[in-house]
Scaffold this motif. Structure first.
Motif, PDB file in Angstrom:
ATOM      1  N   TYR A  22       0.834  -1.207   0.000  1.00 26.85           N
ATOM      2  CA  TYR A  22       0.000   0.000   0.000  1.00 26.85           C
ATOM      3  C   TYR A  22       0.866   1.254   0.000  1.00 26.85           C
ATOM      4  N   TRP A  24       3.942   1.532  -1.214  1.00 26.43           N
ATOM      5  CA  TRP A  24       4.563   1.625  -2.533  1.00 26.43           C
ATOM      6  C   TRP A  24       3.565   2.179  -3.555  1.00 26.43           C
ATOM      7  N   CYS A  25       2.355   1.657  -3.532  1.00 19.32           N
ATOM      8  CA  CYS A  25       1.319   2.121  -4.469  1.00 19.32           C
ATOM      9  C   CYS A  25       0.979   3.594  -4.228  1.00 19.32           C
ATOM     10  N   ALA A  26       0.852   3.984  -2.971  1.00 20.34           N
ATOM     11  CA  ALA A  26       0.518   5.373  -2.644  1.00 20.34           C
ATOM     12  C   ALA A  26       1.607   6.327  -3.110  1.00 20.34           C
ATOM     13  N   GLU A  27       2.873   5.951  -2.931  1.00 22.01           N
ATOM     14  CA  GLU A  27       3.989   6.797  -3.363  1.00 22.01           C
ATOM     15  C   GLU A  27       3.963   7.047  -4.871  1.00 22.01           C
ATOM     16  N   ARG A  28       3.475   6.074  -5.625  1.00 18.76           N
ATOM     17  CA  ARG A  28       3.488   6.157  -7.086  1.00 18.76           C
ATOM     18  C   ARG A  28       2.118   6.454  -7.683  1.00 18.76           C
ATOM     19  N   ASN A  29       1.140   6.667  -6.808  1.00 19.73           N
ATOM     20  CA  ASN A  29      -0.230   6.911  -7.251  1.00 19.73           C
ATOM     21  C   ASN A  29      -0.711   5.795  -8.184  1.00 19.73           C
ATOM     22  N   VAL A  30      -0.468   4.555  -7.754  1.00 17.72           N
ATOM     23  CA  VAL A  30      -0.836   3.359  -8.511  1.00 17.72           C
ATOM     24  C   VAL A  30      -1.953   2.648  -7.764  1.00 17.72           C
ATOM     25  N   LYS A  31      -2.978   2.242  -8.483  1.00 12.26           N
ATOM     26  CA  LYS A  31      -4.053   1.461  -7.867  1.00 12.26           C
ATOM     27  C   LYS A  31      -3.601   0.014  -7.739  1.00 12.26           C
ATOM     28  N   SER A  34      -4.600  -2.346 -10.458  1.00  9.45           N
ATOM     29  CA  SER A  34      -4.070  -2.132 -11.805  1.00  9.45           C
ATOM     30  C   SER A  34      -3.027  -3.202 -12.125  1.00  9.45           C
TER      31      SER A  34
END
Length: 68
Positions: A22, A24-31, A34
């Protein structure tokens, strides 16, 4: 695509994996749902099984991994 896990994951394991993923995804704005998020989840599980078993270790290893 099925994934084979070498050893069972316990709730504490899942918490560590989820927290790092979570973050890692938040840092990169990745869902997470996806393709990139799912790829990161697979990598995170592999890294965890390879010995990166704290949130900090796992997140650091995810930062170093080159996603294509």
């Amino acid at each position: 695509m099925s994934m084979m896990v070498n050893s069972p994951l316990y709730p504490d394991d899942v918490d560590i994996l989820a927290s790092a993923l979570y973050a890692w995804c938040a840092e990169r704005n990745v869902k997470l749902q996806s393709q990139e998020g799912l790829s990161a989840a697979n990598v995170a599980i592999s890294l965890y099984e390879a010995g990166y078993q704290t949130q900090d270790q796992l997140l650091g290893a995810l930062h170093e991994y080159e996603f294509h």
